[in-house]
Scaffold this motif. Sequence first.
Motif, PDB file in Angstrom:
ATOM      1  N   MET A   1      40.167  38.491  48.033  1.00  0.00           N
ATOM      2  CA  MET A   1      39.550  38.034  46.783  1.00  0.00           C
ATOM      3  C   MET A   1      38.247  38.798  46.495  1.00  0.00           C
ATOM      4  SD  MET A   1      40.009  34.816  44.671  1.00  0.00           S
ATOM      5  CE  MET A   1      41.337  34.338  45.674  1.00  0.00           C
ATOM      6  N   TYR A   4      36.741  39.378  43.105  1.00  0.00           N
ATOM      7  CA  TYR A   4      36.002  38.326  42.421  1.00  0.00           C
ATOM      8  C   TYR A   4      34.535  38.247  42.842  1.00  0.00           C
ATOM      9  CZ  TYR A   4      40.520  36.572  40.771  1.00  0.00           C
ATOM     10  OH  TYR A   4      41.736  36.431  40.160  1.00  0.00           O
ATOM     11  N   PHE A   7      31.706  37.528  40.518  1.00  0.00           N
ATOM     12  CA  PHE A   7      31.515  36.214  39.904  1.00  0.00           C
ATOM     13  C   PHE A   7      30.676  35.260  40.760  1.00  0.00           C
ATOM     14  CE2 PHE A   7      35.630  37.730  38.178  1.00  0.00           C
ATOM     15  CZ  PHE A   7      35.189  37.943  36.876  1.00  0.00           C
ATOM     16  N   HIS A  47      34.433  18.880  43.563  1.00  0.00           N
ATOM     17  CA  HIS A  47      35.716  19.580  43.452  1.00  0.00           C
ATOM     18  C   HIS A  47      35.502  21.034  42.993  1.00  0.00           C
ATOM     19  CE1 HIS A  47      40.004  20.010  42.449  1.00  0.00           C
ATOM     20  NE2 HIS A  47      39.618  20.552  41.314  1.00  0.00           N
ATOM     21  N   ALA A  51      36.237  24.491  45.031  1.00  0.00           N
ATOM     22  CA  ALA A  51      37.159  25.517  44.529  1.00  0.00           C
ATOM     23  C   ALA A  51      36.534  26.907  44.642  1.00  0.00           C
ATOM     24  CB  ALA A  51      37.534  25.215  43.080  1.00  0.00           C
ATOM     25  N   GLY A  54      36.219  28.070  48.260  1.00  0.00           N
ATOM     26  CA  GLY A  54      37.500  28.587  48.760  1.00  0.00           C
ATOM     27  C   GLY A  54      37.762  29.988  48.252  1.00  0.00           C
ATOM     28  N   ALA A  55      37.454  30.208  46.989  1.00  0.00           N
ATOM     29  CA  ALA A  55      37.703  31.516  46.385  1.00  0.00           C
ATOM     30  C   ALA A  55      36.868  32.612  47.040  1.00  0.00           C
ATOM     31  CB  ALA A  55      37.407  31.452  44.886  1.00  0.00           C
TER      32      ALA A  55
ATOM     33  N   MET B  14      35.755  29.629  37.514  1.00  0.00           N
ATOM     34  CA  MET B  14      37.221  29.711  37.553  1.00  0.00           C
ATOM     35  C   MET B  14      37.780  30.322  36.270  1.00  0.00           C
ATOM     36  SD  MET B  14      38.372  28.850  40.419  1.00  0.00           S
ATOM     37  CE  MET B  14      37.207  28.691  41.768  1.00  0.00           C
ATOM     38  N   MET B  17      37.293  34.003  36.434  1.00  0.00           N
ATOM     39  CA  MET B  17      38.225  34.663  37.363  1.00  0.00           C
ATOM     40  C   MET B  17      39.605  34.835  36.731  1.00  0.00           C
ATOM     41  SD  MET B  17      37.454  32.840  40.993  1.00  0.00           S
ATOM     42  CE  MET B  17      36.023  33.246  41.976  1.00  0.00           C
ATOM     43  N   PHE B  20      39.380  37.407  33.841  1.00  0.00           N
ATOM     44  CA  PHE B  20      39.213  38.764  34.368  1.00  0.00           C
ATOM     45  C   PHE B  20      40.554  39.318  34.862  1.00  0.00           C
ATOM     46  CE2 PHE B  20      38.499  41.381  38.192  1.00  0.00           C
ATOM     47  CZ  PHE B  20      37.770  42.425  37.654  1.00  0.00           C
ATOM     48  N   THR B  21      41.258  38.487  35.609  1.00  0.00           N
ATOM     49  CA  THR B  21      42.537  38.919  36.182  1.00  0.00           C
ATOM     50  C   THR B  21      43.556  39.221  35.083  1.00  0.00           C
ATOM     51  OG1 THR B  21      42.112  37.531  38.106  1.00  0.00           O
ATOM     52  CG2 THR B  21      44.376  38.277  37.792  1.00  0.00           C
ATOM     53  N   THR B  83      45.011  24.197  40.363  1.00  0.00           N
ATOM     54  CA  THR B  83      44.064  23.249  40.937  1.00  0.00           C
ATOM     55  C   THR B  83      44.005  23.377  42.450  1.00  0.00           C
ATOM     56  OG1 THR B  83      43.503  20.911  41.124  1.00  0.00           O
ATOM     57  CG2 THR B  83      45.828  21.459  41.023  1.00  0.00           C
ATOM     58  N   LYS B 105      44.626  26.620  44.033  1.00  0.00           N
ATOM     59  CA  LYS B 105      43.417  27.406  44.260  1.00  0.00           C
ATOM     60  C   LYS B 105      42.984  27.286  45.728  1.00  0.00           C
ATOM     61  CE  LYS B 105      41.181  25.275  40.855  1.00  0.00           C
ATOM     62  NZ  LYS B 105      40.128  24.863  39.892  1.00  0.00           N
ATOM     63  N   PRO B 106      42.336  28.248  46.337  1.00  0.00           N
ATOM     64  CA  PRO B 106      42.013  29.541  45.729  1.00  0.00           C
ATOM     65  C   PRO B 106      43.245  30.447  45.654  1.00  0.00           C
ATOM     66  CG  PRO B 106      41.282  29.483  48.017  1.00  0.00           C
ATOM     67  CD  PRO B 106      41.792  28.110  47.691  1.00  0.00           C
ATOM     68  N   PHE B 107      43.269  31.256  44.614  1.00  0.00           N
ATOM     69  CA  PHE B 107      44.438  32.117  44.405  1.00  0.00           C
ATOM     70  C   PHE B 107      44.030  33.582  44.555  1.00  0.00           C
ATOM     71  CE2 PHE B 107      42.429  31.010  40.385  1.00  0.00           C
ATOM     72  CZ  PHE B 107      42.110  32.256  39.880  1.00  0.00           C
ATOM     73  N   GLU B 108      44.965  34.382  44.941  1.00  0.00           N
ATOM     74  CA  GLU B 108      44.751  35.822  44.971  1.00  0.00           C
ATOM     75  C   GLU B 108      45.092  36.356  43.585  1.00  0.00           C
ATOM     76  OE1 GLU B 108      43.562  37.467  47.476  1.00  0.00           O
ATOM     77  OE2 GLU B 108      43.594  35.810  48.913  1.00  0.00           O
ATOM     78  N   PRO B 109      44.344  37.353  43.076  1.00  0.00           N
ATOM     79  CA  PRO B 109      44.623  37.888  41.742  1.00  0.00           C
ATOM     80  C   PRO B 109      46.079  38.317  41.589  1.00  0.00           C
ATOM     81  CG  PRO B 109      42.629  38.885  42.649  1.00  0.00           C
ATOM     82  CD  PRO B 109      43.213  38.027  43.719  1.00  0.00           C
ATOM     83  N   GLU B 110      46.594  38.971  42.625  1.00  0.00           N
ATOM     84  CA  GLU B 110      47.977  39.476  42.544  1.00  0.00           C
ATOM     85  C   GLU B 110      48.971  38.321  42.414  1.00  0.00           C
ATOM     86  OE1 GLU B 110      45.868  40.111  45.061  1.00  0.00           O
ATOM     87  OE2 GLU B 110      45.212  42.121  44.479  1.00  0.00           O
ATOM     88  N   LEU B 112      48.365  35.306  41.206  1.00  0.00           N
ATOM     89  CA  LEU B 112      48.238  34.696  39.881  1.00  0.00           C
ATOM     90  C   LEU B 112      49.013  35.535  38.859  1.00  0.00           C
ATOM     91  CD1 LEU B 112      46.889  32.636  37.925  1.00  0.00           C
ATOM     92  CD2 LEU B 112      45.005  34.257  37.704  1.00  0.00           C
TER      93      LEU B 112
END
Lengths: 228, 121
Positions: A1, A4, A7, A47, A51, A54-55, B14, B17, B20-21, B83, B105-110, B112
């Motif tokens: 990640m 990101y 951000f 929450h 989030a 985690g990111a 979020m 992100m 952007f992706t 979520t 979440k969290p997600f990898e850009p790829e 998503l």
Amino acid sequence: MDDYAQFKATYFAECAELLADVETQLSELNEGSGDPEVLHAIFRAVHSIKAGAGAFKFTQLATFSHEFEALLDRMRDGRIQVTEPGVNLLFRSTDILSAMVEAAENEENLSDEYGKEILAEITSMAKGSTVDPAQIDLTQTSEDTATAPATTEQTSDEKKNYFIKFTPKAELFKHANEPLLIIRELQTLGNLTSEPNLDKLPQLSNLDAKKPIFPGISLYFQMQTLKM
Amino acid sequence: MGKKVLAVDDSKTMRDMVSFTLKGAGYEVVEAADGLLALDALGSNQVDLVITDINMPNMDGIGLVKALRQNPAHSSTPILVLTTESDDSKKNEGRAAGATGWIVKPFEPEKLLKVVQKVCG
């Protein structure tokens, strides 16, 4: 990640706003606000912090906020009663959360032990039972179990909600006790839903065919008022 | 012109992100901070996909999914719920409301992008 990383500044600015909002909402809660939106707002703030943590792989922050969020979730849906010690714990948890956010922003490493005592309190309260599961004596009657002083909340004059963690000792079956009898008895007294504690199941490689396995269950029980 | 996506999340981080992706892959992205603002932003305009968080003030993600499904203009628009909630009860609630899919979440850009491309091309 890593894509990101740009951000992070937005995230920390957002965290500062969210934490300030949590403090405001907690003050309202402390002053006795019964507005359910107060707890919902605190939940959403934690929450969002979780989030982002985690990111950006802020592991310590993500873990702490996850447990904090779980406690808030149970408070907002009524499974845990909001008490003075509970609000006090929310304040102290927010302090830890703030310190973890600040450390992440300043790229400082906190010790692994940091916040663990509060985390243990959070976990204990989130599990919601004032009864030590190991102390449940299965020789007691089903009625005793149903009215044990677990976390309770009276939602109306007619019904009472109970959250019961039932984790009997392995010796249970040696004395010919049958947990299902207790559960069935509870079902006759009100609405009962159950959830197995699957995280307590041993690994397959650790299974011993000679030992009974009863990892325990969580029971959500709504008792109807008995009319005499 | 790229396909249009509505990204709904109360967290600016979020939203940034996701935008952007998706913008990097040629999608047009419209943002909203909660369910009510999303409905305002949509009106009767069509989008190719809605990506929404669950926990938001004013109108949460489940409420938004339900509102969109009840609107003939958006009843068949793909909706992805994004979520950190990973428990089955929330997933089931989202599915029951009419969500098309789920990304935790969290997600990898790829990841998503892959899901978005699969859903709306």
